[in-house]
Design a protein around this motif. Structure first.
Motif, PDB file in Angstrom:
ATOM      1  N   LEU A  51      67.705 -26.843 -88.671  1.00  0.00           N
ATOM      2  CA  LEU A  51      67.461 -26.817 -90.047  1.00  0.00           C
ATOM      3  C   LEU A  51      68.438 -26.129 -90.928  1.00  0.00           C
ATOM      4  CD1 LEU A  51      65.514 -27.600 -92.321  1.00  0.00           C
ATOM      5  CD2 LEU A  51      64.075 -25.944 -91.896  1.00  0.00           C
ATOM      6  N   SER A  52      68.746 -24.795 -90.465  1.00  0.00           N
ATOM      7  CA  SER A  52      69.746 -24.169 -91.146  1.00  0.00           C
ATOM      8  C   SER A  52      71.067 -24.608 -91.384  1.00  0.00           C
ATOM      9  CB  SER A  52      70.029 -22.661 -90.469  1.00  0.00           C
ATOM     10  OG  SER A  52      68.659 -21.983 -90.396  1.00  0.00           O
ATOM     11  N   GLU A  53      71.578 -25.338 -90.282  1.00  0.00           N
ATOM     12  CA  GLU A  53      72.736 -25.995 -90.311  1.00  0.00           C
ATOM     13  C   GLU A  53      72.912 -27.055 -91.159  1.00  0.00           C
ATOM     14  OE1 GLU A  53      73.692 -26.724 -86.190  1.00  0.00           O
ATOM     15  OE2 GLU A  53      74.126 -24.787 -85.473  1.00  0.00           O
ATOM     16  N   VAL A  54      71.802 -27.789 -90.957  1.00  0.00           N
ATOM     17  CA  VAL A  54      71.798 -29.230 -92.016  1.00  0.00           C
ATOM     18  C   VAL A  54      71.655 -28.613 -93.462  1.00  0.00           C
ATOM     19  CG1 VAL A  54      70.593 -31.390 -92.362  1.00  0.00           C
ATOM     20  CG2 VAL A  54      71.006 -30.547 -89.888  1.00  0.00           C
ATOM     21  N   LEU A  55      70.901 -27.953 -93.750  1.00  0.00           N
ATOM     22  CA  LEU A  55      70.799 -27.248 -95.104  1.00  0.00           C
ATOM     23  C   LEU A  55      71.968 -26.695 -95.600  1.00  0.00           C
ATOM     24  CD1 LEU A  55      67.430 -25.134 -94.949  1.00  0.00           C
ATOM     25  CD2 LEU A  55      67.943 -27.516 -96.293  1.00  0.00           C
ATOM     26  N   ARG A  56      72.776 -26.155 -94.809  1.00  0.00           N
ATOM     27  CA  ARG A  56      74.273 -25.693 -94.997  1.00  0.00           C
ATOM     28  C   ARG A  56      75.293 -26.741 -95.271  1.00  0.00           C
ATOM     29  NH1 ARG A  56      76.045 -22.761 -90.220  1.00  0.00           N
ATOM     30  NH2 ARG A  56      77.153 -24.691 -89.563  1.00  0.00           N
ATOM     31  N   ASP A  57      75.315 -27.741 -94.411  1.00  0.00           N
ATOM     32  CA  ASP A  57      76.238 -28.746 -94.301  1.00  0.00           C
ATOM     33  C   ASP A  57      75.976 -29.837 -95.125  1.00  0.00           C
ATOM     34  OD1 ASP A  57      77.460 -26.917 -92.654  1.00  0.00           O
ATOM     35  OD2 ASP A  57      76.961 -27.986 -90.802  1.00  0.00           O
ATOM     36  N   TRP A  58      74.898 -30.507 -95.178  1.00  0.00           N
ATOM     37  CA  TRP A  58      74.458 -31.551 -95.754  1.00  0.00           C
ATOM     38  C   TRP A  58      73.453 -31.512 -97.023  1.00  0.00           C
ATOM     39  CZ3 TRP A  58      69.779 -34.955 -95.918  1.00  0.00           C
ATOM     40  CH2 TRP A  58      70.233 -36.310 -96.388  1.00  0.00           C
ATOM     41  N   GLY A  59      72.858 -30.412 -97.059  1.00  0.00           N
ATOM     42  CA  GLY A  59      72.086 -30.191 -98.205  1.00  0.00           C
ATOM     43  C   GLY A  59      70.316 -30.434 -97.776  1.00  0.00           C
ATOM     44  N   SER A  60      69.531 -30.480 -98.763  1.00  0.00           N
ATOM     45  CA  SER A  60      68.162 -30.656 -98.665  1.00  0.00           C
ATOM     46  C   SER A  60      67.820 -31.699 -97.414  1.00  0.00           C
ATOM     47  CB  SER A  60      67.327 -30.926 -99.732  1.00  0.00           C
ATOM     48  OG  SER A  60      66.015 -31.326 -99.660  1.00  0.00           O
ATOM     49  N   CYS A  61      67.065 -31.465 -96.514  1.00  0.00           N
ATOM     50  CA  CYS A  61      66.723 -32.453 -95.285  1.00  0.00           C
ATOM     51  C   CYS A  61      65.260 -32.735 -95.297  1.00  0.00           C
ATOM     52  CB  CYS A  61      67.510 -32.255 -94.299  1.00  0.00           C
ATOM     53  SG  CYS A  61      66.773 -30.486 -93.474  1.00  0.00           S
ATOM     54  N   GLY A  62      64.384 -32.022 -96.110  1.00  0.00           N
ATOM     55  CA  GLY A  62      63.019 -32.452 -96.182  1.00  0.00           C
ATOM     56  C   GLY A  62      62.185 -31.785 -97.106  1.00  0.00           C
ATOM     57  N   ARG A  63      60.867 -32.373 -97.176  1.00  0.00           N
ATOM     58  CA  ARG A  63      60.090 -31.853 -98.296  1.00  0.00           C
ATOM     59  C   ARG A  63      58.833 -31.257 -97.591  1.00  0.00           C
ATOM     60  NH1 ARG A  63      61.510 -31.155-103.852  1.00  0.00           N
ATOM     61  NH2 ARG A  63      63.752 -31.717-103.681  1.00  0.00           N
ATOM     62  N   VAL A  64      58.145 -30.329 -98.223  1.00  0.00           N
ATOM     63  CA  VAL A  64      56.718 -30.000 -97.963  1.00  0.00           C
ATOM     64  C   VAL A  64      55.741 -30.142 -98.986  1.00  0.00           C
ATOM     65  CG1 VAL A  64      57.812 -28.366 -96.095  1.00  0.00           C
ATOM     66  CG2 VAL A  64      57.246 -27.548 -98.791  1.00  0.00           C
ATOM     67  N   VAL A  65      54.683 -30.235 -98.663  1.00  0.00           N
ATOM     68  CA  VAL A  65      53.624 -30.189 -99.915  1.00  0.00           C
ATOM     69  C   VAL A  65      52.680 -29.075 -99.581  1.00  0.00           C
ATOM     70  CG1 VAL A  65      51.999 -31.949 -98.173  1.00  0.00           C
ATOM     71  CG2 VAL A  65      51.735 -31.673-100.845  1.00  0.00           C
ATOM     72  N   ARG A  66      52.430 -28.333-100.719  1.00  0.00           N
ATOM     73  CA  ARG A  66      51.498 -27.202-100.574  1.00  0.00           C
ATOM     74  C   ARG A  66      50.445 -27.307-101.536  1.00  0.00           C
ATOM     75  NH1 ARG A  66      54.185 -22.670 -98.377  1.00  0.00           N
ATOM     76  NH2 ARG A  66      53.307 -21.097-100.007  1.00  0.00           N
ATOM     77  N   VAL A  67      49.183 -26.878-100.833  1.00  0.00           N
ATOM     78  CA  VAL A  67      47.928 -26.921-101.706  1.00  0.00           C
ATOM     79  C   VAL A  67      47.700 -25.427-101.841  1.00  0.00           C
ATOM     80  CG1 VAL A  67      45.802 -27.676-101.873  1.00  0.00           C
ATOM     81  CG2 VAL A  67      47.497 -29.361-100.896  1.00  0.00           C
ATOM     82  N   ASP A  68      47.357 -25.125-103.202  1.00  0.00           N
ATOM     83  CA  ASP A  68      47.118 -23.749-103.367  1.00  0.00           C
ATOM     84  C   ASP A  68      47.830 -22.548-102.635  1.00  0.00           C
ATOM     85  OD1 ASP A  68      45.033 -24.619-105.137  1.00  0.00           O
ATOM     86  OD2 ASP A  68      43.477 -24.437-103.654  1.00  0.00           O
ATOM     87  N   GLY A  69      49.188 -22.949-102.603  1.00  0.00           N
ATOM     88  CA  GLY A  69      50.012 -22.101-101.834  1.00  0.00           C
ATOM     89  C   GLY A  69      50.340 -22.312-100.334  1.00  0.00           C
TER      90      GLY A  69
END
Length: 214
Positions: free
Chosen positions: A49-67
């Motif tokens: 995940l660290s490498e893809v975020l660094r080299d390609w950018g955003s590669c996922g989404r999370v959904v959070r409910v009340d934090g």
């Protein structure tokens, strides 16, 4: 109750349950996966995940409910997800980003959060010039959750790109995903007024505030 989508980060991985947190079905080939124990898999997932975020950018989404993180979706170029190459309906089309997997806490399922994650993925990719998403579905009911049921992808707007009895490849044009943004928001406002998480016996009906962040 607040509902919020945000970019997936390494910190979010610690909030996910196993085997989802340590699943490397997509990120490594089968030989490399077999060499790792659970702790090593978790570390490898964080490194990927660290490498893809660094080299390609955003590669996922999370959904959070009340934090609290209650779901996520992971996507990247097929070249970053070599595990897909072993599937019978590979390869992924050259113009498509690959949606590897998604997960929603069982206590919060059937409330539209999976569909919300797909829409958030589309909203992230369109401004970056991407035009399509593909995914691989499972028709056999895999126990590990690494390959999602084909039924799920169909329910959120994907169409069959290459049919197969066990592992169809499906596709969504990104303009299609964005076209039902208003529909998603309206449906979720209705659903969240009536559906309660399964771990709570009662919950008063109230307004829902939705937000998103980059």
């Amino acid at each position: 109750m607040s509902r919020k989508t945000a970019r997936l980060t390494v910190d979010h991985l610690a909030e996910l349950a196993d085997p989802v947190r340590s699943c490397l079905f997509w990120e490594l080939g089968p030989v490399d996966r077999a060499r790792l124990d659970v702790a090593e898999r978790t570390a490898q997932k964080e490194q990927w995940l660290s490498e893809v975020l660094r080299d390609w950018g955003s590669c996922g989404r999370v959904v959070r409910v009340d934090g609290r993180t209650v779901g996520h979706i992971v996507y990247a170029p097929a070249s970053r997800l070599p595990g897909a190459a072993t599937l019978p309906t590979a390869p992924t089309s050259p113009d498509a980003v690959l949606a590897a997997t998604a997960w929603v806490d069982p206590a919060w399922r059937r409330g539209g959060l999976g569909r919300l994650l797909v829409q958030a993925m589309a909203a992230d990719l369109v401004p970056r010039g991407h035009t399509a998403i593909e995914a691989y579905g499972d028709t056999r009911g895999r126990p590990d959750g690494c390959v999602l049921p084909a039924e799920f992808w169909g329910s959120v707007g994907f169409k069959t790109q290459r049919a197969h009895p066990t592992t169809p490849r499906v596709r969504m044009e990104l303009r299609t995903a964005l076209s039902w943004k208003d529909e998603v928001e309206a449906a979720l406002e209705r659903v969240w007024g009536a559906v309660r998480p399964t771990q709570k016996a009662t919950r008063p009906i109230g307004s829902v505030r939705a937000a998103s962040s980059d």
